[in-house]
Write an enzyme that holds these catalytic residues in place. Structure first.
Site, mmCIF file in Angstrom:
data_model
loop_
_atom_site.group_PDB
_atom_site.id
_atom_site.type_symbol
_atom_site.label_atom_id
_atom_site.label_comp_id
_atom_site.label_asym_id
_atom_site.label_seq_id
_atom_site.Cartn_x
_atom_site.Cartn_y
_atom_site.Cartn_z
ATOM 1 N N GLY A 1 -45.064 -9.044 -38.433
ATOM 2 C CA GLY A 1 -45.315 -9.187 -39.861
ATOM 3 C C GLY A 1 -45.904 -7.914 -40.424
ATOM 4 N N GLN A 2 -46.119 -7.966 -41.719
ATOM 5 C CA GLN A 2 -46.653 -6.798 -42.406
ATOM 6 C C GLN A 2 -47.915 -7.238 -43.122
ATOM 7 O OE1 GLN A 2 -45.125 -3.596 -42.723
ATOM 8 N NE2 GLN A 2 -46.897 -2.930 -43.892
ATOM 9 N N GLY A 3 -49.044 -6.744 -42.690
ATOM 10 C CA GLY A 3 -50.290 -7.139 -43.324
ATOM 11 C C GLY A 3 -50.734 -6.075 -44.297
ATOM 12 N N PHE B 1 -52.945 -3.994 -43.989
ATOM 13 C CA PHE B 1 -53.383 -2.757 -43.347
ATOM 14 C C PHE B 1 -52.267 -2.062 -42.600
ATOM 15 C CE2 PHE B 1 -56.933 -5.702 -43.541
ATOM 16 C CZ PHE B 1 -57.791 -4.973 -44.339
ATOM 17 N N GLY B 2 -51.086 -2.629 -42.652
ATOM 18 C CA GLY B 2 -49.978 -2.035 -41.937
ATOM 19 C C GLY B 2 -49.269 -3.084 -41.105
ATOM 20 N N LYS C 1 -51.645 -3.806 -34.159
ATOM 21 C CA LYS C 1 -51.723 -3.534 -35.594
ATOM 22 C C LYS C 1 -51.752 -2.028 -35.813
ATOM 23 C CE LYS C 1 -53.825 -6.355 -38.253
ATOM 24 N NZ LYS C 1 -54.586 -7.140 -39.249
ATOM 25 N N ASP D 1 -61.895 -11.840 -47.016
ATOM 26 C CA ASP D 1 -60.499 -12.176 -47.278
ATOM 27 C C ASP D 1 -60.075 -13.375 -46.435
ATOM 28 O OD1 ASP D 1 -58.113 -11.987 -48.587
ATOM 29 O OD2 ASP D 1 -57.296 -10.419 -47.287
#
Ligand SMILES: *[C@@H]1O[C@H](CO)[C@@H](O)[C@H](O)[C@H]1NC(C)=O
Ligand SMILES: *[C@@H]1O[C@H](CO)[C@@H](O)[C@H](O)[C@H]1NC(C)=O
Ligand SMILES: *[C@@H]1O[C@H](CO)[C@@H](O)[C@H](O)[C@H]1NC(C)=O
Ligand SMILES: *[C@@H]1O[C@H](CO)[C@@H](O)[C@H](O)[C@H]1NC(C)=O
Ligand SMILES: *[C@@H]1O[C@H](CO)[C@@H](O)[C@H](O)[C@H]1NC(C)=O
Ligand SMILES: *[C@@H]1O[C@H](CO)[C@@H](O)[C@H](O)[C@H]1NC(C)=O
Ligand SMILES: *[C@@H]1O[C@H](CO)[C@@H](O)[C@H](O)[C@H]1NC(C)=O
Ligand SMILES: *[C@@H]1O[C@H](CO)[C@@H](O)[C@H](O)[C@H]1NC(C)=O
Length: 629
Positions: A322-324, A326-327, A343, A440
């Site tokens: 996935g794409q969070g 932070f990258g 990550k 968050d």
């Protein structure tokens, strides 16, 4: 001097692998047989066709249509992989419709495959007819030793799925399945475009299976992109553990039994690669010894870039989880067989390497069974990477907000998740040596382990991105709409009570199965929170219970949890309980609960007409904060 040498050696290590890594999507076939001219009515029809396909993508995974009158008619279709959300399908098709005219300028016929969808148009009516030329095969770069046995297992699995997808009407030309193979599990998916007949779907997939030996022999994963069908297999549940129409197991069962036995490392390349990696590691040890202030912990937790590249097939898209904010996050398998989530932080963190390492080592000390374990890190030039334990059941939002998957979360599992999250936050707030405010908290930041225990992720990110507590307070910080406490959303003030608010939203989402962001009941109850509060006050709280819970949920317990949730989301931060009282209230059934005051009417910009509200957080820096205790 040493670092030069190390860089050189790292380069050598990578070049051994880089030439077998496939390029990223999009993949295209542009017909060279004919071209249209600018401003022609064909071009006009094509543009209309593309926008019609794009607008249909928001509610269908497949659509075919045509546009214009002969001889300038354009025929077209798109297909999204069935497991992705309507939203992702819409995005994928929006991208591809833009790409296709750039990638195949003036072509009268073209196909583009993206990671999750494909689009095709032509001046000839190809709808309903099969053409299996030009299939594209993509392999996963890691090879197996006992490849023959594996090939036949893959062959059999895909053939079985093909029959289901083609001939079982309810399957609707899509099937996924997982089959144990030695210590691993083969996860496979097949799908046809729905303009085909059952027989043609079968033929399309059989032909694609026939392409596997030439593209992907011995490879631990592969994909075949065909004009009217698609297949893929891997050793991990790339389809998110989502179950296809035929798939009775949940795709994670076998993962449990995986041992750390290494059997798939094959070929002299890898052996040589590893030898070099060990050599470099040795050099690091020597180097660190010579620095009087060199940190011993680095030796234990620093993982070199080379092994991370090997572990993730050079950060291939096939490994991407996935794409969070932070990258991107990748799934990887370290040389000892351990599965990890990797990550890769975006490079805009201004921190120097030394500071970064110090912060990571601090965060690594936060250890609790309800926090995702940070195992190690890597700093190499521009690269800053964090390595976490891998959790096979993915994130809570995926399970919770999917009708099919949510059904597996019965009441007791939900209570267990809520309690786990509460204990994790309590640890961050009060029990750890550092006082950590997460900032968050949201369903996508809660991961689930084998037994559906909750583990909080992305804590301590403020520290990593600013490196200095003073600065952390002034950094531009945006939380996620739907979870932000009002004092934070409006005034930028945050405290542990802002996390309590986020927890309350999560709790209400978990027991009702509804997203707060995007929920809209009426003008007077524009959010899940306000609606829950008004129902609760009218004594009708039970109306919000998740219908999927059926009879596994006792009504009085539901109402008690709802009340605790409402206490956490009270508008005034001062009224909200601390996490330690929350944990006590959750534990103690006879505890007297206060009457919840009003939640904020509406926070931030989220509302029913904001379909992007979930996505927003990805585009902003979202972070947690740490204060000295
Ligand atoms: C057609 O338009 C595209 C860009 O709009 C341009 O790149 C191309 O050269 C044009 N072709 C002709 C034949 O005019
Ligand atoms: C789908 O496309 C057709 C035209 O082919 C159009 O009439 C219809 O409105 C589209 N559906 C949506 C939801 O846009
Ligand atoms: C996708 O859209 C279709 C048609 O509008 C709808 O039936 C389906 O429930 C939607 N799926 C999701 C996951 O929202
Ligand atoms: C899609 O293709 C099928 C098969 O050719 C055809 O019958 C159908 O009319 C097409 N749908 C649209 C909307 O054009
Ligand atoms: C399949 O497509 C290729 C390339 O577009 C074309 O040359 C060939 O004639 C087609 N075959 C059939 C059976 O339509
Ligand atoms: C994997 O096997 C294929 C076919 O046998 C071979 O071409 C490829 O080089 C091998 N890759 C590695 C990394 O050994
Ligand atoms: C394929 O289907 C056959 C017959 O239903 C079954 O016996 C076999 O175990 C299946 N193989 C795999 C790999 O799923
Ligand atoms: C897969 O199995 C079928 C039937 O057992 C066989 O005919 C075919 O050659 C096999 N295909 C591959 C690619 O191994």
């Amino acid at each position: 001097m040493h670092s030069k040498l190390i860089q050189l050696l790292l380069l050598c290590t990578f070049s051994l692998f880089s030439d077998v890594v496939f390029g990223d999507p999009p993949y295209t076939i542009c017909s060279s047989s004919g071209s249209y001219v600018n401003g022609s009515s064909f071009e006009n029809n094509l543009n209309n066709l593309l926008s019609s396909l794009s607008s249909n993508a928001s509610d269908s995974k497949f659509y075919n249509t045509s546009y214009g009158i002969a001889p300038d008619t354009v025929y077209g279709l798109y297909m999204c992989l069935d497991y992705i959300s309507n939203d992702s399908c819409q995005k994928c098709i929006a991208t591809v419709t833009e790409e296709i005219v750039k990638l195949c300028p003036q072509a009268e016929e073209a196909i583009v495959w993206e990671e999750l969808c494909q689009l095709r148009y032509s001046n000839n009516n190809f709808l309903g007819s099969l053409n299996v030329t030009g299939n594209i095969g993509l392999d996963n770069v890691q090879n197996l030793t006992d490849s023959e046995k594996f090939e036949s297992a893959v062959n059999e699995t895909l053939r079985n799925l093909t029959k289901v997808a083609s001939f079982k009407v309810s399957a609707n030309m899509y099937a996924t399945g997982d089959v144990p193979f030695e210590d691993e599990t083969i996860f496979a998916l097949v799908q046809c475009t729905r303009d085909l007949t059952a027989n043609d779907c079968n033929r399309c997939l059989q032909s694609a299976i026939g392409d596997i030996p030439s593209c992907c022999y011995a490879s631990i994963g592969g994909r075949v992109l065909s004009r009217s069908c698609y297949l893929r297999y891997e050793f991990y549940a790339f389809y998110n553990g989502a179950t296809g129409p035929t798939d009775s197991s949940n795709g994670n069962r076998e993962s449990k039994n995986r041992s750390s036995k290494i059997w798939m490392i094959a070929g002299i390349t890898v052996v040589v690669g590893l030898a070099i990696v060990f050599f470099i590691f040795g050099l690091y040890l020597v180097r660190n010894k010579r620095h009087p202030n060199g940190k011993n912990e680095i030796e234990n937790h620093n993982i070199n870039l080379g092994s991370l590249r090997v572990a993730t097939n050079n950060f291939s898209d096939m490994n991407k989880l996935g794409q969070g904010g932070f990258g991107p996050v990748y799934k990887g398998k370290l040389s000892d067989g351990q599965e990890v989530a990797i990550k890769r932080l975006s490079t805009w963190s201004e921190q120097g390497s030394e500071e970064f390492i110090n912060e990571v080592l601090l965060i690594m000390k936060l250890q609790h069974k309800n926090l995702v374990k940070l195992l190690g890190f890597c700093v190499d030039g521009e690269e800053k990477i964090l390595v976490y334990e891998f959790l096979p059941n993915g994130s809570l939002d995926v399970v919770l907000f999917n009708q099919k998957q949510r059904a597996q979360l019965d009441w007791s599992k939900r209570l267990n998740i809520i309690n786990g999250i509460a204990r994790g936050i309590l640890y961050l707030h009060e029990d750890s040596r550092l006082k950590v405010i997460h900032r968050d908290l949201k369903a996508s930041n809660v991961l689930l382990d084998y037994d559906m225990n909750a583990k909080i992720s992305d804590f301590g990110m403020a520290r990593i991105f600013s490196g200095n507590e003073g600065e952390a307070n002034t950094a531009t910080i945006v939380g996620t709409y739907g979870y932000m406490a009002p004092e934070y959303a409006m005034e930028g003030l945050y405290s542990i009570k802002s996390d309590v608010f986020g927890f309350g939203v999560l709790l209400l989402e978990i027991i009702t199965g509804k997203r707060n962001a995007g929920f809209y009941h009426s003008k007077n109850s524009p959010s899940l929170l306000s609606y829950a509060w008004s129902l609760w006050n009218e004594g009708k709280g039970i109306e919000l219970s998740d219908p999927l819970l059926c009879d596994s949920c006792p009504g009085d317990e539901f109402l008690r949890y709802m009340q605790i949730g409402l206490l956490c989301v009270q508008e005034d931060a001062y009224d909200r309980p601390t996490m330690s009282s929350v944990v006590m209230m959750l534990k103690n059934e006879s505890a007297t609960l206060g009457h919840p005051e009003k939640p904020p009417f509406s926070v931030g910009r989220f509302n029913a007409n904001d379909p992007d509200s979930q996505e927003c957080s990805l585009n902003f820096l979202t972070m947690s904060d740490i204060l000295p205790q």
